[in-house]
Design an enzyme around this catalytic site. Structure first.
Site, short mmCIF file in Angstrom:
data_model
loop_
_atom_site.label_atom_id
_atom_site.label_comp_id
_atom_site.label_asym_id
_atom_site.label_seq_id
_atom_site.Cartn_x
_atom_site.Cartn_y
_atom_site.Cartn_z
N ASP A 120 -10.69 2.05 -3.12
CA ASP A 120 -11.20 1.76 -1.78
C ASP A 120 -12.71 1.78 -1.76
O ASP A 120 -13.34 1.33 -0.81
CB ASP A 120 -10.68 2.80 -0.78
CG ASP A 120 -9.29 2.44 -0.27
OD1 ASP A 120 -8.84 1.30 -0.50
OD2 ASP A 120 -8.65 3.29 0.37
N ASP B 62 0.83 -1.20 0.00
CA ASP B 62 0.00 0.00 0.00
C ASP B 62 0.87 1.26 0.00
O ASP B 62 2.08 1.21 0.27
CB ASP B 62 -0.89 -0.03 1.26
CG ASP B 62 -2.22 0.69 1.05
OD1 ASP B 62 -2.31 1.53 0.14
OD2 ASP B 62 -3.16 0.41 1.81
C1 GLA Z 1 -5.66 1.91 2.43
C2 GLA Z 1 -6.09 0.76 1.54
C3 GLA Z 1 -7.17 -0.03 2.24
C4 GLA Z 1 -6.65 -0.54 3.57
C5 GLA Z 1 -6.15 0.62 4.41
C6 GLA Z 1 -5.45 0.13 5.65
O1 GLA Z 1 -6.68 2.85 2.56
O2 GLA Z 1 -6.48 1.21 0.29
O3 GLA Z 1 -7.58 -1.12 1.43
O4 GLA Z 1 -5.62 -1.46 3.33
O5 GLA Z 1 -5.25 1.45 3.70
O6 GLA Z 1 -4.98 1.14 6.45
#
Ligand code: GLA
Length: 738
Positions: free
Chosen positions: A554, A489
């Site tokens: 997301d 990420d």
């Molecule tokens: C980001 C990712 C999510 C999740 C969060 C965790 O927003 O896109 O899918 O993994 O971080 O903190």
């Protein structure tokens, strides 16, 4: 095929259905002749010799810079956009009498000095992990040498051909042949010239939670810039474009030019339409806060601009870039069972509230419904109980996992699933042991603010010791535990880009990320990586060369996802598009959607489940299991088939897509109605790519026959009963030859 005529000094690059041609003219300027659909036949007498070329219009006293140089440089061109701008700090050997010797000289004029055809050339930042893509047969690259007549500076223009997809990868090599430093201010990977009037641009815009919103516009005269200045690819734009003449291309017909950058850092695609209607594209590093220094005898190889031409509309452009990505970009290690596994991710189920017992309970339920890969998301390490602390400390938290990850992984593996883990390696919370130890290891300017976003800062990958430290931290995890998947990420944009690497940090950051991924893949051939950046903030052909899938957004709301995924599909293939089924009551938008819609939309890519399985009763879990079993029967078609957007959202508020295997034997037909009102009708949607002479059966997810017809009927009439009034519904059907 690459053809060179030594008499006329013309180069003709011939691809399956397109040509690309240029010529070294009488002054040895390398001038573009044309790029377009190729008339049938390859006989040499029909190749371009340079006599023609497309329209020229250097007729006025003021507009004198329309020559179509294959690489437009500041020197030959000064009042239009350029692809290359170089500063020389030495005087040429000969000065005109009386000339005042001021420096630097910001003038480069490249002239043809020879060429070669090779089969081993690689663009900059090509993956070094050693896992080949699905196809790695030899491809030809034309390397054309250009030299400045007086400065010790050489550029090699590279053209690598993938003829079956009408794709040329363009990049350049810059070489300092002298004894003094050369500084480069502007550096595109290539210049493209399109036929005059090619001025309808399709690109995407977006934001966090709304990635890949398609936009189509008629370019005004002047400059249109698509770009990122955030240090990663960005949610707000994505490095690809489609261009055609207005009114002369549609979804399945017309000539469309397309391009994608294989680079995950600050990028720019500048499209300039001159008053003469010439259209030029400069695509590569973003010149904003950019500097590239070439020490004596140093060479820099840029990443590639992947560009091509479709004679069958935007759909044909998408299919070409999808096939190219599947076959030539995505790593396909030998272990690859050739389909992407069904994933479970516990983020939306538990957020930071992790426990061994809770994860094991989820894992058991996930395995029971058919999940193949179980991924623990954020919160498993250091002091990471909220997003305020812990990033940088990549050690398993004893508070959450008192006996380490072993008991959980053992159970996950015993249940027949692979184990995956979330990481965010480029980031650091000020509240972390790493930051307390190394406060200087973050991007910042000395004595100036260090602005946090999501309570985190970005590590300075301009420092080799930082890149090494992060590699070691991840390496230790992989050495200790049988982890087979990282969700990598990256949850913020860069603000104060101060680094020991100076302005080079923008490139060094990307290089650091790629290097760590490549080293990990090489050392752990069983490791899969997913690229995520707060959803779809890092999706491009550079990252895809070292990852197996990407997190599209997301936003997991099915109705929003229809549009996000349609925009994504303009450039990138379904194989690596991860899509989750989450709760009925969506956490991002608050909207309630039926399970059928959530599955029908998520099954359009690499299926994942993100719902809290503990909240589901037995009947619902059985429904999940039934959908997952269906997906497993059809996923080879979705993940490796050709995509047709039979009906786009903008047309009737419904998205109808089809995946079909190249042999036409199997297809998946998926419809999702987004906007609906009683009394509105949709036309039928004839299918594509089937064998007209063959018989097909159309099956629902239970295997029940819903229709039976010849390929001819399906490709002319569609599936009977499917048009009808615009009611809210969705379904996925399996079309199979019998
Ligand atoms: C980001 C990712 C999510 C999740 C969060 C965790 O927003 O896109 O899918 O993994 O971080 O903190």
């Amino acid at each position: 095929m690459i053809h060179f005529n030594p008499e006329t000094k013309t180069f003709n690059l011939l691809l399956k259905s397109s040509y690309y041609a240029f010529q070294a003219d009488a002054e040895n300027c390398l001038v573009h002749l044309g790029w377009g659909p190729r008339p049938g036949g390859t006989n040499e007498e029909f190749l371009l010799t340079g006599k023609s070329g497309y329209e020229t219009s250097d007729v006025e006293a003021f507009e004198r810079q329309t020559r179509r140089d294959e690489l437009i440089t500041f020197g030959d061109v000064s009042y239009h956009e350029v692809s290359l701008k170089v500063n020389f700090s030495t005087l040429p050997e000969t000065l005109n009498p009386g000339e005042f010797p001021h420096l630097p000289i910001r003038d480069v004029r490249l002239r043809y000095a020879g060429h070669e055809i090779v089969t081993t050339a690689q663009p900059g930042l090509a993956p070094t992990h050693g896992q080949p893509p699905a196809k790695s047969d030899i491809r030809e690259t034309l390397r054309v040498f250009l030299q400045d007549p007086v400065q010790p500076f050489r550029v090699v223009l590279c053209y690598r051909l993938t003829p079956e997809h009408d794709i040329i990868e363009r990049w350049c090599e810059l070489e300092n042949l002298g004894q003094e430093l050369i500084t480069i201010e502007v550096c595109s990977f290539a210049t493209l010239h399109l036929p005059n009037g090619t001025c309808e641009l399709t690109s995407v815009t977006g934001a966090w939670g709304r990635e890949f919103t398609p936009q189509r516009e008629r370019l005004p005269l002047g400059l249109r810039i698509l770009e990122s200045r955030t240090v990663q690819t960005s949610h707000a734009a994505n490095p690809f474009f489609l261009l055609n003449r207005p009114g002369q291309a549609w979804e399945e017909s017309g000539v469309v030019y397309f391009g994608l950058l294989a680079y995950s850092g600050n990028w720019r695609i500048a499209v300039e339409q001159l008053s003469s209607l010439d259209v030029r594209i400069h695509a590569g590093y973003n010149p904003f806060d950019f500097e590239l220094k070439l020490a004596p005898h140093q060479r820099h190889v840029t990443p590639a601009l992947v560009c091509g031409l479709s004679c069958d509309g935007w759909g044909g452009a998408s299919r070409r870039s999808h096939a190219f990505t599947r076959e030539r970009v995505l790593p396909r290690p030998e272990r690859d069972s050739s389909v992407r596994p069904v994933l479970y991710n516990s983020w939306e189920a538990t957020y930071f509230d992790l426990s061994v017992a809770g994860q094991i309970e989820l894992a058991r339920k996930a395995a029971a419904i058919g999940v193949e890969l179980f991924c623990v998301d954020d919160g498993w390490f250091g002091a990471r109980r909220t997003d305020h602390a812990g990033l940088g400390d990549w050690v398993v938290s004893p508070a959450v996992f008192p006996e380490g990850l072993d008991p959980l992984i053992a159970e996950v593996n015993r249940l027949g699933m692979k184990f995956g883990l979330w990481v965010e390696p480029e980031m650091i919370n000020p509240d972390s042991d790493l930051y307390r130890q190394h406060p200087d290891w973050v991007l910042h300017f000395p004595g100036r603010p260090r602005t946090e976003a999501r309570h985190q800062l970005i590590l300075d990958f301009g420092r080799t010791e930082v890149v090494e430290y992060i590699f070691q931290a991840l390496d230790r995890l992989l050495a200790q535990y049988p982890i087979e998947f990282f969700k990598w990420d990256m949850n913020r944009y860069a603000r104060e880009p101060g680094s020991v690497a100076g302005k080079d940090i923008w490139r060094k950051h990307v290089e650091g990320v790629y290097t760590i991924m490549d080293r990990l893949r090489q050392k752990y051939p069983k490791l899969d990586i997913q690229s995520c950046s707060g959803g779809g903030g890092r999706i491009d052909l550079g990252i895809l060369a070292r990852t197996d899938q990407v997190w599209t957004s997301d936003n997991t709301d099915a109705l929003d996802r229809i549009r996000i995924q349609e925009g994504y599909s303009l450039a990138y293939p379904a194989r690596c598009m991860e899509a989750w089924v989450t709760h009925a009551h969506n956490h991002q938008t608050g909207r309630i959607s039926p399970l059928s819609l959530r599955f029908d939309v998520a099954m359009r890519g690499a299926l994942g489940i993100g719902a809290s399985l503990n909240e589901l009763d037995e009947t619902e879990l059985a429904e999940y299991a039934s959908y997952i079993a269906f997906y497993k029967r059809i996923r080879h078609v979705i993940q490796d088939g050709d995509l047709y957007r039979l009906q786009r959202l903008e047309e009737y508020g419904a998205s109808v897509i089809q995946y079909v295997l190249p042999n036409g034997r199997e297809a998946v037909y998926s419809i999702a109605v987004r906007e609906h009102q009683m009394g509105w009708f949709r036309p039928p949607t004839p299918l594509k790519g089937l064998d007209p002479a063959a018989a097909y059966v159309v099956l629902d997810r239970h295997g029940a026959e819903v229709y039976r017809a010849s390929g001819y009927e399906l490709m002319t009439q569609g599936i009977r009963g499917d048009a009808g009034q615009g009611v809210a519904y969705s379904r996925t059907l399996y079309v199979k030859q019998i």
